[in-house]
Design an enzyme around this catalytic site. Structure first.
Site, PDB file in Angstrom:
ATOM      1  N   LYS A   1     -25.423  66.541 -40.297  1.00  0.00           N
ATOM      2  CA  LYS A   1     -24.558  65.357 -40.296  1.00  0.00           C
ATOM      3  C   LYS A   1     -25.115  64.415 -41.363  1.00  0.00           C
ATOM      4  CE  LYS A   1     -22.722  61.682 -37.304  1.00  0.00           C
ATOM      5  NZ  LYS A   1     -22.657  61.136 -35.918  1.00  0.00           N
TER       6      LYS A   1
ATOM      7  N   TYR B   1     -16.535  52.713 -29.503  1.00  0.00           N
ATOM      8  CA  TYR B   1     -15.735  53.388 -28.469  1.00  0.00           C
ATOM      9  C   TYR B   1     -16.698  53.984 -27.440  1.00  0.00           C
ATOM     10  CZ  TYR B   1     -17.263  57.185 -31.426  1.00  0.00           C
ATOM     11  OH  TYR B   1     -18.040  58.025 -32.171  1.00  0.00           O
TER      12      TYR B   1
ATOM     13  N   THR C   1     -21.415  64.584 -32.181  1.00  0.00           N
ATOM     14  CA  THR C   1     -21.826  64.939 -33.545  1.00  0.00           C
ATOM     15  C   THR C   1     -23.282  64.591 -33.830  1.00  0.00           C
ATOM     16  OG1 THR C   1     -21.064  62.787 -34.348  1.00  0.00           O
ATOM     17  CG2 THR C   1     -19.494  64.638 -34.452  1.00  0.00           C
ATOM     18  N   ASP C   2     -23.862  63.675 -33.034  1.00  0.00           N
ATOM     19  CA  ASP C   2     -25.220  63.204 -33.361  1.00  0.00           C
ATOM     20  C   ASP C   2     -26.252  64.327 -33.335  1.00  0.00           C
ATOM     21  OD1 ASP C   2     -25.079  59.853 -31.866  1.00  0.00           O
ATOM     22  OD2 ASP C   2     -24.108  60.767 -33.605  1.00  0.00           O
TER      23      ASP C   2
ATOM     24  N   THR D   1     -17.864  62.341 -29.050  1.00  0.00           N
ATOM     25  CA  THR D   1     -16.723  61.556 -29.543  1.00  0.00           C
ATOM     26  C   THR D   1     -15.426  62.308 -29.408  1.00  0.00           C
ATOM     27  OG1 THR D   1     -18.042  60.254 -31.074  1.00  0.00           O
ATOM     28  CG2 THR D   1     -15.747  60.541 -31.646  1.00  0.00           C
TER      29      THR D   1
ATOM     30  N   SER E   1     -24.112  62.952 -27.238  1.00  0.00           N
ATOM     31  CA  SER E   1     -25.107  63.985 -27.572  1.00  0.00           C
ATOM     32  C   SER E   1     -26.475  63.439 -27.982  1.00  0.00           C
ATOM     33  CB  SER E   1     -24.583  64.911 -28.665  1.00  0.00           C
ATOM     34  OG  SER E   1     -24.634  64.292 -29.931  1.00  0.00           O
TER      35      SER E   1
ATOM     36  N   GLU F   1     -48.378  70.285 -51.261  1.00  0.00           N
ATOM     37  CA  GLU F   1     -48.940  68.929 -51.166  1.00  0.00           C
ATOM     38  C   GLU F   1     -50.145  68.859 -50.219  1.00  0.00           C
ATOM     39  OE1 GLU F   1     -46.858  66.920 -53.996  1.00  0.00           O
ATOM     40  OE2 GLU F   1     -48.458  66.165 -52.707  1.00  0.00           O
TER      41      GLU F   1
HETATM   42  N1  DAS Z   1     -22.689  59.337 -29.762  1.00  0.00           N
HETATM   43  C1  DAS Z   1     -22.108  60.395 -30.538  1.00  0.00           C
HETATM   44  C2  DAS Z   1     -22.441  61.730 -29.906  1.00  0.00           C
HETATM   45  O1  DAS Z   1     -22.103  61.948 -28.736  1.00  0.00           O
HETATM   46  C3  DAS Z   1     -20.638  60.350 -30.627  1.00  0.00           C
HETATM   47  C4  DAS Z   1     -20.173  61.485 -31.488  1.00  0.00           C
HETATM   48  O2  DAS Z   1     -20.157  61.291 -32.689  1.00  0.00           O
HETATM   49  O3  DAS Z   1     -19.836  62.564 -30.997  1.00  0.00           O
HETATM   50  O4  DAS Z   1     -23.012  62.538 -30.614  1.00  0.00           O
END
Ligand code: DAS
Length: 357
Positions: free
Chosen positions: A193, A54, A120-121, A40, A87, A314
Site C-alpha cells: 500500500k 468513516y 487495506t492497512d 473499508t 485491519s 552496510e
Molecule cells: N482502517 C483501514 C483497514 O481496515 C480501512 C481500510 O482501508 O480498509 O485497513
C-alpha cells in the site's frame, strides 16, 4: 387450435428447459467462497462524500454479496464472516484462524477458489502470510477498498467483482496468493500500500504487478519466481501461536531504547528497518549485538521500500550473525521470520529462507 392440455404441457416443457439451462449454466461457473474480515470495503460513512473519517468493518458478507448481483454471472458465490475488524487490528491469532480456514475450504472439491475481503492497512501482510502457509494451488485472492461502500465511486464493488473473477480463473491456479485492487493483479510477496487514501494505492513499484482485469477477465503478463503455497516448508496446522517478532525503525539520531525494550518484552526476533541499505547507527549496534548474544534473531531490513538489502553490505552480517532481508519490506520480513522461527533458530537456515520465499 392448441388444446388446453397441450398448452400446459408446452408451458411445463419450457420451464423445464429453462431450469435445465440455468442449472447447466450454474454447473459451469466456478465455486468461490468469500471470507470477509472487515475493513473499508465493509465500511460506511455518514454521507456519500465521506471518504475519510468513516467507520470500517460495519457491513456483513451477505450484504457485500447482495450489493454486487453481477457476481452470480461469474461464479457460484458463498460467504463466511470470519472476523469484522479494521485491519490495523489484525493479529497473529487472526492469521492462524484465517489460514487454517482457507486450508480446510481449499481441500474441499466443491471450492475452486477463495476471495478474502480485508482492510487495506495490513492487506499486504495477510496476503504474504497466506502466501507462505496456504497448502493448495487453488487461487486465493485478497481484496479491499480505499473508499467506503457509501461513498461516491466506491471502489469496493468492482474490486470484489474482479477478485471473484480472478479466484475462479484457471490462469490464477498455481500463481500464489494474489491481490486484486484497482483493476490490477499483484503478487502477495511484492505488493505494498503506497498511498494513505487514493484508489490507486496498491502498487508493486519496481518488481512489477502480474496483470490486469479488463472486460470481465483476468490477464496475466508475469508470475512470481519465489516459492509459495504448496512449495513452502511452513505448516500452521498444529500452531496455536507464532513467535514474537517486532520491528525497530531506523532514523537520524536513533538510539538503543526501542531495541532494548523489544528484547525485554520477550521478542524472539527483531527486524531492524534501517535507513538506506539497512545501515546500523553506532548507537543502536550494541543493543542489537547484545540481543543476538541472548539468542534473539536479528534481521537487517530497510525502511526505503525498494531494492535488495545486501548481506555484508552496510554491516558485517557474517561476523554479527545477522540475517539480510533481501527485498522484503520490514513488515513482510517480520512475517517470514515468525514462520522461520517455528522451524529453526539457525541464522544460516533463516538466511536461506529469505533467499527462497
Ligand atoms: N482502517 C483501514 C483497514 O481496515 C480501512 C481500510 O482501508 O480498509 O485497513
Amino acid at each position: 387450435m392448441i388444446s388446453p392440455s397441450r398448452c400446459i404441457n408446452l408451458l411445463f416443457a419450457s420451464i423445464l428447459l429453462l431450469t435445465l439451462s440455468a442449472q447447466a449454466q450454474t454447473a459451469k461457473l466456478p465455486n468461490v467462497t468469500i471470507l470477509a474480515t472487515g475493513g473499508t470495503i465493509a465500511g460506511t460513512g455518514s454521507t456519500s462524500t465521506t471518504t475519510v473519517g468513516y467507520t470500517a468493518a460495519t457491513i456483513g458478507v451477505q450484504t457485500l454479496i447482495r450489493a454486487v448481483p453481477e457476481l452470480a454471472k461469474v461464479a457460484n458465490v458463498t460467504g463466511e464472516q470470519v472476523f469484522q475488524i479494521a485491519s490495523e487490528n489484525m493479529g497473529n491469532e487472526h492469521w492462524l484462524t484465517l489460514g487454517k480456514r482457507v486450508n480446510v475450504l481449499l481441500a474441499q472439491d466443491n471450492v475452486d477458489g477463495i476471495v478474502i475481503t480485508h482492510g487495506t492497512d495490513t492487506l499486504e501482510e495477510t496476503a504474504y502470510f497466506l502466501n507462505l502457509v496456504v497448502k493448495s494451488r487453488k487461487p486465493v485472492v485478497l481484496v479491499g477498498a480505499m473508499r467506503p461502500s457509501t461513498a461516491l465511486s466506491a471502489d469496493g464493488p468492482i474490486n470484489l467483482y474482479n477478485a471473484v473473477i480472478l479466484a475462479g480463473s484457471p490462469e490464477a491456479v498455481g500463481k500464489g496468493v494474489l491481490v486484486a485492487m484497482g483493476d490490477q493483479i499483484h503478487a502477495a510477496r511484492d505488493v505494498s500500500k503506497t498511498n494513505t487514501s487514493t484508489p490507486d494505492a496498491f502498487k508493486t513499484t519496481e518488481l512489477g504487478m502480474l496483470g490486469y482485469f479488463q472486460g470481465n477477465r483476468a490477464f496475466f503478463y508475469h508470475q512470481t519466481i519465489r516459492k509459495h503455497t504448496l512449495e513452502t516448508e511452513f505448516d500452521i496446522g498444529a500452531l496455536t501461536s507464532l513467535p514474537q517478532v517486532d520491528i525497530a525503525y531506523g532514523y537520524a539520531n536513533v538510539g538503543p531504547v526501542v531495541v532494548n525494550a523489544l528484547v525485554a518484552a520477550g521478542a524472539k526476533g527483531v527486524i531492524h528497518a534501517g535507513v538506506g541499505d539497512g545501515s546500523l547507527a553506532a548507537k543502536v549496534l550494541p543493543a542489537l549485538t547484545a540481543a543476538r548474544a541472548k539468542g534473539v534473531v536479528i534481521v537487517r531490513a530497510s525502511r526505503v521500500g525498494q531494492g535488495i538489502l545486501a548481506r555484508n553490505g552496510e554491516a558485517n552480517d557474517d561476523a554479527l550473525d545477522f540475517v539480510a532481508a533481501d527485498t522484503l519490506n520490514p513488515q513482510k520480513a517480520r512475517i517470514l521470520l515468525m514462520l522461520a522461527l517455528t522451524k529453526t533458530t539457525s541464522t544460516r537456515e533463516i538466511q536461506r529462507m529469505f533467499y527462497t520465499y
